[in-house]
Design a protein around this motif. Structure first.
Motif, short mmCIF file in Angstrom:
data_model
loop_
_atom_site.label_atom_id
_atom_site.label_comp_id
_atom_site.label_asym_id
_atom_site.label_seq_id
_atom_site.Cartn_x
_atom_site.Cartn_y
_atom_site.Cartn_z
N UNK A 82 0.83 -1.20 0.00
CA UNK A 82 0.00 0.00 0.00
C UNK A 82 0.87 1.25 0.00
N UNK A 83 0.48 2.24 -0.82
CA UNK A 83 1.20 3.51 -0.83
C UNK A 83 1.04 4.24 0.50
N UNK A 84 -0.14 4.13 1.09
CA UNK A 84 -0.46 4.89 2.29
C UNK A 84 0.06 4.23 3.56
N UNK A 85 -0.22 2.93 3.69
CA UNK A 85 0.12 2.23 4.93
C UNK A 85 1.51 1.59 4.90
N UNK A 86 2.03 1.37 3.70
CA UNK A 86 3.34 0.75 3.58
C UNK A 86 3.38 -0.72 3.93
N UNK A 87 2.22 -1.34 4.06
CA UNK A 87 2.13 -2.76 4.38
C UNK A 87 1.62 -3.53 3.17
N UNK A 88 1.89 -4.84 3.11
CA UNK A 88 1.40 -5.63 1.98
C UNK A 88 -0.12 -5.54 1.83
N UNK A 94 -6.87 -9.20 3.86
CA UNK A 94 -7.20 -10.34 4.73
C UNK A 94 -7.77 -9.86 6.06
N UNK A 95 -7.20 -8.82 6.63
CA UNK A 95 -7.71 -8.29 7.90
C UNK A 95 -9.14 -7.76 7.74
N UNK A 96 -9.39 -7.07 6.63
CA UNK A 96 -10.72 -6.49 6.43
C UNK A 96 -11.75 -7.55 6.04
N UNK A 279 -6.03 8.06 -3.01
CA UNK A 279 -5.38 7.68 -4.28
C UNK A 279 -4.37 6.56 -4.07
N UNK A 280 -4.71 5.63 -3.18
CA UNK A 280 -3.86 4.46 -2.96
C UNK A 280 -4.24 3.43 -4.04
N UNK A 281 -3.70 3.64 -5.25
CA UNK A 281 -4.17 2.91 -6.41
C UNK A 281 -4.03 1.40 -6.28
N UNK A 282 -2.93 0.95 -5.73
CA UNK A 282 -2.67 -0.49 -5.67
C UNK A 282 -3.71 -1.19 -4.79
N UNK A 283 -4.14 -0.51 -3.73
CA UNK A 283 -5.18 -1.09 -2.87
C UNK A 283 -6.51 -1.11 -3.59
#
Length: 317
Positions: A82-88, A94-96, A279-283
């Motif tokens: 994630x661009x925003x959180x920096x986590x995979x 999976x958490x959500x 705008x966290x596009x990858x997410x």
């Protein structure tokens, strides 16, 4: 054509649909206004700093290269970070899903439990009181948006009577009772519009099947009204109901985006809304693609249920 070849052709068709869908998702999200690097750094950031962050995120590469990298990662299980959180992204989703999947299944279960009895009772006696009540419920459920139903539930059942929490999710680690209690009102808000549609479809299907020759023949041979209803009419009326239930899954998923935000649930819908605003596009890409995969899987399940409900659709060797 052998059954194995038919299954292979169907699987290839679904794979092609998935690839086309993924490309459309990527192109449409890329076309949305706003630069993720500029949003992350702010409007006062220097141009060279923005360019460096774009390079770090891989946003400076050609679009087709980025698409190939993303879809290749999807097939290998690497959804990126994630661009925003920096986590995979896989960990975020999976958490959500631990919130959204139980919520959606709960809402589907409630919609079925409400619509099938109501639709059958209404269709068995058109023009009776039960038919009128079912029509009123169906009109209300179709006309009122699920997020507005959620607000009404919070107002009366939570703030007014204090029966359920107004929002939030304590987590499954805090106990099954607390977690389920937090999902009851959101599930009802999601289920009512879907139950309204299923009620109308069930009613129409029961009325249509009740006039078929095989039902009239069974009645002429002395079979009672209720036995003819449950032994012949209802089983043969389930096919269009299953079809509509499969078509409603995308509406349940899209409805979860609004309902989760109304009840501040940390689910996929909330994640998608936050990622889109940032705008966290990858997410966003992976969440929308996951929704598309769910729709395809549901269609496969519906196809299997067709064969169970109607033996004529089964493939024989």
């Amino acid at each position: 054509m052998t059954p194995a070849l038919k299954h292979m052709r169907r699987a290839a068709g679904y794979l092609a649909i998935l690839l086309v869908t993924s490309f459309l998702i990527f192109v449409l999200i890329e076309a949305a206004p706003g630069d993720p690097a500029e949003i992350m750094l702010g409007t006062s950031a220097q141009l060279d700093t923005v360019a460096a962050l774009r390079a770090e995120l891989g946003l400076d590469r050609p679009m087709l290269v980025r698409y190939a990298s993303w879809i290749g990662g999807v097939f290998t299980g690497d959804l990126g970070a994630s661009y925003t959180y920096g986590t995979p992204v896989g960990e975020l989703i999976a958490d959500r899903l631990a919130v959204t999947v139980p919520l959606t299944l709960f809402a589907t279960f409630l919609a079925i439990c409400i619509s099938l009895p109501l639709g059958v009772w209404a269709g068995a006696r058109p023009g009776a009181v039960t038919d009128g009540l079912a029509t009123i419920f169906a009109q209300f459920g179709i006309a009122v948006p699920n997020f507005w139903i959620g607000l009404l539930l919070i107002l009366f059942l939570s703030l007014g009577l204090g029966w359920f929490p107004a929002g939030g999710f304590p987590g499954w680690g805090e106990g099954l009772g607390k977690a389920v209690s937090a999902l009851i009102l959101p599930a009802i808000a999601l289920a009512i519009p879907q139950a309204a549609v299923l009620t109308r479809v069930t009613r129409a299907a029961v009325i249509e099947v009740a006039h078929e020759d095989f039902v009239r023949t069974a009645r002429a041979k002395g079979l009672g009204r209720n036995r003819a209803l449950w032994l012949h009419t209802v089983p043969n009326a389930l096919l269009p109901v299953v079809t509509m239930l499969g078509l409603q899954i995308p509406f349940l998923i899209s409805g979860a985006v609004l309902v989760e935000n109304v009840f501040t649930l940390p689910g996929i819908g909330t994640l998608a809304y936050q990622a889109l605003s940032q705008r966290d596009l990858i997410v966003v890409q992976n969440v929308v693609l996951m929704f598309a995969i769910i729709v395809i899987v549901v269609n496969l399940i519906v196809d299997g249920l067709y064969a169970i409900l109607d033996p004529r659709l089964r493939t024989h060797k």
